[in-house]
Design a protein around this motif. Structure first.
Motif, PDB file in Angstrom:
ATOM      1  N   ASP A  93     -11.419  -5.843 -26.629  1.00 49.09           N
ATOM      2  CA  ASP A  93     -11.929  -7.210 -26.605  1.00 49.09           C
ATOM      3  C   ASP A  93     -12.598  -7.533 -25.282  1.00 49.09           C
ATOM      4  O   ASP A  93     -13.619  -8.220 -25.229  1.00 49.09           O
ATOM      5  CB  ASP A  93     -10.787  -8.198 -26.871  1.00 49.09           C
ATOM      6  N   ALA A  94     -12.007  -7.042 -24.183  1.00 50.28           N
ATOM      7  CA  ALA A  94     -12.609  -7.292 -22.872  1.00 50.28           C
ATOM      8  C   ALA A  94     -13.974  -6.632 -22.761  1.00 50.28           C
ATOM      9  O   ALA A  94     -14.927  -7.208 -22.223  1.00 50.28           O
ATOM     10  CB  ALA A  94     -11.677  -6.774 -21.763  1.00 50.28           C
ATOM     11  N   MET A 101     -13.272 -23.904 -47.192  1.00 54.93           N
ATOM     12  CA  MET A 101     -14.151 -25.063 -47.061  1.00 54.93           C
ATOM     13  C   MET A 101     -13.853 -25.875 -45.811  1.00 54.93           C
ATOM     14  O   MET A 101     -14.554 -26.857 -45.525  1.00 54.93           O
ATOM     15  CB  MET A 101     -14.017 -25.962 -48.299  1.00 54.93           C
ATOM     16  N   GLN A 102     -12.811 -25.492 -45.046  1.00 50.91           N
ATOM     17  CA  GLN A 102     -12.462 -26.231 -43.845  1.00 50.91           C
ATOM     18  C   GLN A 102     -13.338 -25.796 -42.672  1.00 50.91           C
ATOM     19  O   GLN A 102     -13.995 -24.757 -42.699  1.00 50.91           O
ATOM     20  CB  GLN A 102     -10.986 -26.026 -43.513  1.00 50.91           C
ATOM     21  N   SER A 103     -13.317 -26.618 -41.615  1.00 50.85           N
ATOM     22  CA  SER A 103     -14.242 -26.417 -40.487  1.00 50.85           C
ATOM     23  C   SER A 103     -13.963 -25.119 -39.732  1.00 50.85           C
ATOM     24  O   SER A 103     -14.894 -24.486 -39.230  1.00 50.85           O
ATOM     25  CB  SER A 103     -14.137 -27.605 -39.525  1.00 50.85           C
ATOM     26  N   ILE A 104     -12.720 -24.670 -39.656  1.00 48.98           N
ATOM     27  CA  ILE A 104     -12.412 -23.478 -38.883  1.00 48.98           C
ATOM     28  C   ILE A 104     -13.056 -22.239 -39.511  1.00 48.98           C
ATOM     29  O   ILE A 104     -13.596 -21.378 -38.812  1.00 48.98           O
ATOM     30  CB  ILE A 104     -10.880 -23.302 -38.755  1.00 48.98           C
ATOM     31  N   ILE A 122     -14.818 -14.364 -32.247  1.00 53.76           N
ATOM     32  CA  ILE A 122     -15.066 -12.920 -32.298  1.00 53.76           C
ATOM     33  C   ILE A 122     -13.814 -12.147 -31.902  1.00 53.76           C
ATOM     34  O   ILE A 122     -13.483 -11.114 -32.497  1.00 53.76           O
ATOM     35  CB  ILE A 122     -16.253 -12.565 -31.383  1.00 53.76           C
ATOM     36  N   ARG A 123     -13.085 -12.659 -30.904  1.00 54.21           N
ATOM     37  CA  ARG A 123     -11.853 -11.977 -30.484  1.00 54.21           C
ATOM     38  C   ARG A 123     -10.724 -12.230 -31.478  1.00 54.21           C
ATOM     39  O   ARG A 123     -10.032 -11.306 -31.902  1.00 54.21           O
ATOM     40  CB  ARG A 123     -11.442 -12.450 -29.091  1.00 54.21           C
ATOM     41  N   ASP A 124     -10.549 -13.474 -31.862  1.00 55.48           N
ATOM     42  CA  ASP A 124      -9.468 -13.847 -32.777  1.00 55.48           C
ATOM     43  C   ASP A 124     -10.056 -13.993 -34.178  1.00 55.48           C
ATOM     44  O   ASP A 124     -10.773 -14.952 -34.468  1.00 55.48           O
ATOM     45  CB  ASP A 124      -8.827 -15.159 -32.317  1.00 55.48           C
ATOM     46  N   LYS A 125      -9.759 -13.048 -35.058  1.00 56.51           N
ATOM     47  CA  LYS A 125     -10.350 -13.042 -36.392  1.00 56.51           C
ATOM     48  C   LYS A 125      -9.334 -13.433 -37.473  1.00 56.51           C
ATOM     49  O   LYS A 125      -9.480 -13.065 -38.642  1.00 56.51           O
ATOM     50  CB  LYS A 125     -10.930 -11.661 -36.713  1.00 56.51           C
ATOM     51  N   ASP A 126      -8.301 -14.194 -37.097  1.00 50.09           N
ATOM     52  CA  ASP A 126      -7.334 -14.629 -38.095  1.00 50.09           C
ATOM     53  C   ASP A 126      -7.942 -15.597 -39.105  1.00 50.09           C
ATOM     54  O   ASP A 126      -7.409 -15.778 -40.204  1.00 50.09           O
ATOM     55  CB  ASP A 126      -6.132 -15.300 -37.408  1.00 50.09           C
ATOM     56  N   TRP A 127      -9.032 -16.244 -38.743  1.00 49.83           N
ATOM     57  CA  TRP A 127      -9.678 -17.199 -39.636  1.00 49.83           C
ATOM     58  C   TRP A 127     -10.359 -16.519 -40.827  1.00 49.83           C
ATOM     59  O   TRP A 127     -10.718 -17.195 -41.798  1.00 49.83           O
ATOM     60  CB  TRP A 127     -10.726 -17.999 -38.867  1.00 49.83           C
ATOM     61  N   MET A 128     -10.557 -15.185 -40.781  1.00 50.86           N
ATOM     62  CA  MET A 128     -11.366 -14.507 -41.785  1.00 50.86           C
ATOM     63  C   MET A 128     -10.707 -14.487 -43.158  1.00 50.86           C
ATOM     64  O   MET A 128     -11.384 -14.634 -44.182  1.00 50.86           O
ATOM     65  CB  MET A 128     -11.673 -13.069 -41.335  1.00 50.86           C
ATOM     66  N   VAL A 154     -17.720 -18.417 -39.739  1.00 56.37           N
ATOM     67  CA  VAL A 154     -18.871 -17.783 -40.395  1.00 56.37           C
ATOM     68  C   VAL A 154     -20.127 -17.973 -39.559  1.00 56.37           C
ATOM     69  O   VAL A 154     -20.956 -17.059 -39.424  1.00 56.37           O
ATOM     70  CB  VAL A 154     -19.049 -18.349 -41.817  1.00 56.37           C
ATOM     71  N   GLY A 155     -20.274 -19.167 -38.957  1.00 52.49           N
ATOM     72  CA  GLY A 155     -21.421 -19.390 -38.077  1.00 52.49           C
ATOM     73  C   GLY A 155     -21.398 -18.477 -36.865  1.00 52.49           C
ATOM     74  O   GLY A 155     -22.440 -17.957 -36.445  1.00 52.49           O
ATOM     75  N   ALA A 156     -20.194 -18.259 -36.281  1.00 54.43           N
ATOM     76  CA  ALA A 156     -20.079 -17.331 -35.148  1.00 54.43           C
ATOM     77  C   ALA A 156     -20.400 -15.902 -35.578  1.00 54.43           C
ATOM     78  O   ALA A 156     -21.012 -15.137 -34.831  1.00 54.43           O
ATOM     79  CB  ALA A 156     -18.672 -17.412 -34.556  1.00 54.43           C
TER      80      ALA A 156
END
Length: 692
Positions: free
Chosen positions: A91-92, A20-23, A6-12, A28-30
Motif C-alpha cells: 500500500d505504501a 446504492m449508498q454513498s460509500i 484504494i487502500r481500504d477496499k472493504d466497500w467493494m 466506484v468513482g475512486a
C-alpha cells in the motif's frame, strides 16, 4: 480525514441495497479515477469488472459504472491487476506511485536516477563521459526552475517540449526558431537552450546508445567487425561511400542501418521499482482458468522451453522476447517504392496489457531502404543475434530496484510474428510456388488453375479430425476424399539435418542459382541461437493479416464488388476444368433453350443474384454497346417508321408500345453478347448461367 478507497477496499463487496449508498458510489468513482490515471481506457472502453462481465468483456466507461452498481464486483478482485494496479506492490508503494504521478519534478528526479544512478560497475554510461558529473548536472536541472518562480523545472520543461517536437514532427530548423523566441520572451536569466544543437546534447546523455552501421547497397554485408575498415564490398565490389562533391570533407555512406542495443534498455526496466515489479508478472499472476490462454506463458511452447532450460526458467526475472518486422513507406506521397524495415521486440514478462503497450516496445534495428532486404535481412540481423547469444549464455549483471540487489539477467527469444512474405524472409522457407506451406513443407497439396493462372492449395482437410464429415465430402471440395493423416511440422533438428553437409547461401548480389535443400532459400540466422533448434514454435503468422484477408474476400464475393470479387468467368471455367461444382459451370450459348427469347434469358439472369456479371464482363458490355449503339438506334428508328407506314391508322400509343418492346429486346440481346472474353465470336456467356 478523507477515506482512501484504494487502500481500504472493504466497500467493494456489500449487499445489493448497500450498493446504492454513498460509500459504494464514491468507491466506484475512486476506482474509475484510478483506471483513468493508469491510462487503461482505450477508445472510450475498458475491461468491465462486474460479476457478469468478469474482466472478460470491454464496455463503455459509463456502462462500466452502471454494471458495477447493478451487479457488483467480480469475486476476489481486491488487486485491480486488469486496471493498472501491480500485484505484489504494498500500500505504501502504491501511494508513492500515485504521488509520483502528481509531482512532475519527482518524476524527473526518478528518470535521472534510473538513467545515471544505481548502476552496476560493469555497465557503461550512455554515450561515454563521467557518470558522476552527468548525474549531478541532471539532478540539479531536475530541481532548478526554468526561470525564477516558474512552475516547471529546467529538465521537465525541456523534456515536454522535446516530446511535442517528436509527436508533431517539427523540423530542427523550426525547433531552433521556437527556442530563440521562447528564450527572448522569458524573463532574463532563464535556462532555455540557444538552438537545436544545444538541446540535442541535453537529451543525448539521458538517452541510450545508437550505432550507425554502414551497409552495402546490394545487401551483401554490413561494415561491422571484420568488415569495418573496408571501403568497398568484397562480394559485389560496390563502393561504401558516395562520391564526394566539391568542398565536401566528410564521407557519406550510401546505405545506413541504425542499431539500438537492447542490453541497457532491458537493464533500465529493473532500475525503476514500478517496472521491476511488473517484469515478474508472468511468475506471480494466477494461472489461467479452464485451460484458456490469457498470456504466452499458457502456451505449450512456453512450457516446453521451461522444461528444456530449467536453469533459465528458475529465475523469474530472466526476460523472454518476441520479434516482429515488416516494411513500410515513410513518405506520405503515393507511388514511391521506398521500403524501410523496422525490427520490433515485445517483452513477454509483462502483463498482456503492458506487453502490447507501445511504450514497452523496443526497436533494436531500423533498416533503411529504398528497397526491401528480402532474404538478405539476415545480414542486418547479425548484431542483434550476437547480442542475444551473449545475453543467453553469459548474461549481464543488473540492479533490481524491487529487491535492492544485483542479479545476472539472461534473455531468450521465443519466436517471431510476421505476415506471410516476412515469414519467408525470416524463416528461410520459400513461401511461393507449389510447396509454399511451411507446415506441410514438401507434402503441400497444390494444383495449377489453368484459366486463372494461379496456384491453388487444396489440402486443408488434412488438418481435420479423422472422423470429420468434410473428409468424405466430394461435392463441395475438389471432388476427392481425404484419407491422409495430419502432416508433422518440421522440428529444428529436422531442418538442420536437411542442411547437413551444405553451406549456407551467399547473401547479396550473386549471379547464378545457389544450391539449397528443396523448398529452402537460405538457412536462417536464428539457428545461431543455442536454443533455437529446440524451440517448439519458431515463427508465427499474425492474426490481423489473416482475418483481414479472409473477411475482405468473403465480403467482396457476397457483395459482387467491382474488381474485387473472385467469382468471375475464369474461376468458373476452372471449376469446369476440374469437373467439380457443376451447378456453377458456365453455359455455352449453343446449349441455351431455343424457345427462350433474349429478353427471357435476361430476366432469368438478373433474377439470380449468384450469377452477377464480373467486372471485366461489364466493361466489355459497355464497350460493345457503345460501339454498336449508333447502328442500333438507326435500325430502331427505321423499324418504327416502317411500322407507322404499314399500320396507317394505328394510334400513337401502339407506336410507343412497339418502340419500347424493340428497345427492351435490343438491350437484352446486347446483355447476352457483352461478357465474352474476346468479342461477339466467343462461345461462353459472361454471366455464367447456372443450370437448373
Amino acid at each position: 480525514m478523507a477515506r482512501n478507497y484504494i487502500r481500504d477496499k472493504d466497500w467493494m463487496y456489500v449487499g445489493r441495497a448497500e450498493r446504492m449508498q454513498s460509500i459504494f458510489v464514491n468507491g466506484v468513482g475512486a476506482f474509475m479515477d484510478f483506471v483513468r490515471r493508469h491510462d487503461m481506457v482505450r477508445h472510450g472502453r475498458l475491461i468491465c469488472p462486474c460479476k457478469l462481465c468478469a474482466n472478460r468483456l470491454h464496455q463503455l466507461e459509463e456502462e462500466v459504472e452502471l454494471h458495477i452498481v447493478k451487479n457488483g464486483f467480480v469475486s476476489d478482485y481486491k488487486t485491480w491487476v486488469y486496471h493498472g494496479q501491480i500485484e505484489g506492490l504494498s500500500d505504501a508503494d502504491e501511494e508513492e506511485q500515485e504521488d509520483d504521478n502528481l509531482f512532475l519534478d519527482e518524476e524527473m528526479e526518478e528518470m535521472v536516477e534510473v538513467a545515471l544512478g544505481n548502476t552496476s560497475p560493469a555497465e557503461d554510461p550512455p554515450f561515454g563521459g563521467h557518470r558522476e558529473d552527468n548525474y549531478d548536472k541532471y539532478m540539479n536541472d531536475a530541481k532548478r526552475p526554468i526561470y525564477e518562480n516558474a512552475k516547471h523545472s529546467t529538465l521537465s520543461w525541456f523534456v515536454h517540449l522535446f516530446q511535442i517536437k517528436c509527436l508533431n514532427k517539427w523540423s530542427n530548423k523550426s525547433f531552433t526558431m521556437l527556442l530563440k523566441f521562447l528564450k527572448d520572451s522569458m524573463p532574463p536569466g532563464n535556462h532555455v537552450p540557444d538552438n537545436w544543437y544545444e538541446a540535442q546534447k541535453i537529451m543525448s546523455n539521458l538517452g541510450l546508445k545508437c550505432e550507425m552501421i554502414h551497409a552495402c547497397p546490394n545487401d551483401c554485408i554490413i561494415y561491422w567487425k571484420e568488415n569495418s575498415d573496408n571501403t568497398e564490398c568484397p562480394t559485389c565490389g560496390e563502393a561504401r561511400y558516395k562520391k564526394k562533391v566539391h568542398g565536401q570533407k566528410k564521407d557519406i555512406p550510401i546505405k545506413l542501418v541504425r542499431y539500438f542495443p537492447i542490453t541497457q534498455r532491458l537493464q533500465r526496466l529493473f532500475k525503476c521499482k514500478k517496472t521491476a515489479v511488473a517484469m515478474t508478472w508472468h511468475h506471480r499472476a494466477r494461472p489461467s482458468e479452464n485451460g484458456r490462454m490469457s498470456h504466452p506463458r499458457d502456451t505449450p511452447a512456453w512450457k516446453d522451453f521451461d522444461s528444456r532450460h530449467p536453469t533459465f526458467s528458475q529465475e523469474p526475472r530472466n526476460i523472454r522476447l518476441g520479434l516482429a518486422s515488416d516494411g513500410f513507406c515513410p513518405f506520405s506521397f503515393k507511388g514511391n517504392p521506398h521500403s524501410t524495415w523496422p525490427v520490433v521486440m515485445m517483452i513477454y514478462n509483462l502483463s498482456p496489457w503492458l506487453a502490447m503497450d507501445q511504450s514497452y516496445f523496443m526497436m533494436p534495428l531500423l533498416i533503411d531502404g529504398p528497397k526491401s532486404p528480402g532474404n538478405n535481412i539476415d545480414v542486418y540481423l547479425r548484431p542483434l543475434i550476437e547480442e542475444l547469444k551473449s545475453l543467453f549464455i553469459d548474461g549481464v549483471d543488473t540492479y533490481d530496484a524491487d529487491t535492492g540487489t544485483n542479479f545476472t539477467m539472461r534473455v531468450a527469444l521465443m519466436w517471431t510474428i510476421n505476415d506471410f512474405p516476412a515469414y519467408g524472409m525470416l524463416s528461410g522457407w520459400s513461401v511461393h510456388g507449389y510447396t509454399a506451406c511451411p507446415y506441410c513443407h514438401l507434402q503441400t497439396t497444390s494444383k495449377r488453375l489453368p484459366f486463372s493462372k494461379k496456384t491453388c492449395y487444396c489440402g486443408h482437410r488434412r488438418m481435420l479430425d479423422e472422423n470429420h464429415p468434410y473428409r468424405d465430402d466430394i461435392i463441395h471440395f475438389d471432388g476427392t476424399k481425404e484419407n491422409r493423416p495430419r502432416p508433422d511440422p518440421l522440428s529444428g533438428e529436422d531442418i538442420l539435418a536437411q542442411w547437413n553437409g551444405k553451406n549456407n547461401v551467399t547473401f547479396g548480389k550473386i549471379k547464378g542459382r545457389q544450391e539449397t535443400p528443396q523448398g529452402w532459400n537460405k538457412k536462417s540466422i536464428f539457428f545461431e541461437l543455442p536454443y533455437w533448434k529446440t524451440n517448439k514454435v519458431r515463427h508465427n503468422l499474425d492474426v490481423m493479416h489473416i482475418e483481414k484477408g479472409v473477411s475482405e474476400h468473403i465480403l467482396n464475393l457476397l457483395l459482387c464488388k467491382d474488381g474485387k470479387s473472385k467469382d468471375n468467368l475464369k474461376a468458373r471455367r476452372d471449376l469446369q476444368a476440374w469437373n467439380i461444382r457443376k451447378e456453377l459451370h458456365p453455359i455455352p450459348k449453343a446449349e441455351r433453350k431455343p424457345h427462350q427469347s433474349s429478353q427471357q434469358q435476361h430476366v432469368q439472369q438478373v433474377s439470380r443474384p449468384a450469377t452477377a456479371a464480373p467486372t471485366g464482363s461489364r466493361q466489355q458490355s459497355a464497350a460493345a454497346g457503345k460501339q454498336s449503339g449508333r447502328q442500333q438506334q438507326q435500325l430502331q428508328a427505321g423499324s418504327v417508321q416502317r411500322s407507322a407506314a404499314t399500320t396507317g391508322s394505328s394510334s400513337k400509343r401502339q407506336l410507343a408500345e412497339l418502340a419500347a418492346a424493340q428497345l427492351q429486346q435490343q438491350q437484352a440481346s446486347s446483355f447476352s453478347r457483352a461478357g465474352s472474353p474476346a468479342a461477339a465470336a466467343t462461345t461462353w456467356d459472361h454471366s455464367c448461367n447456372i443450370k437448373k
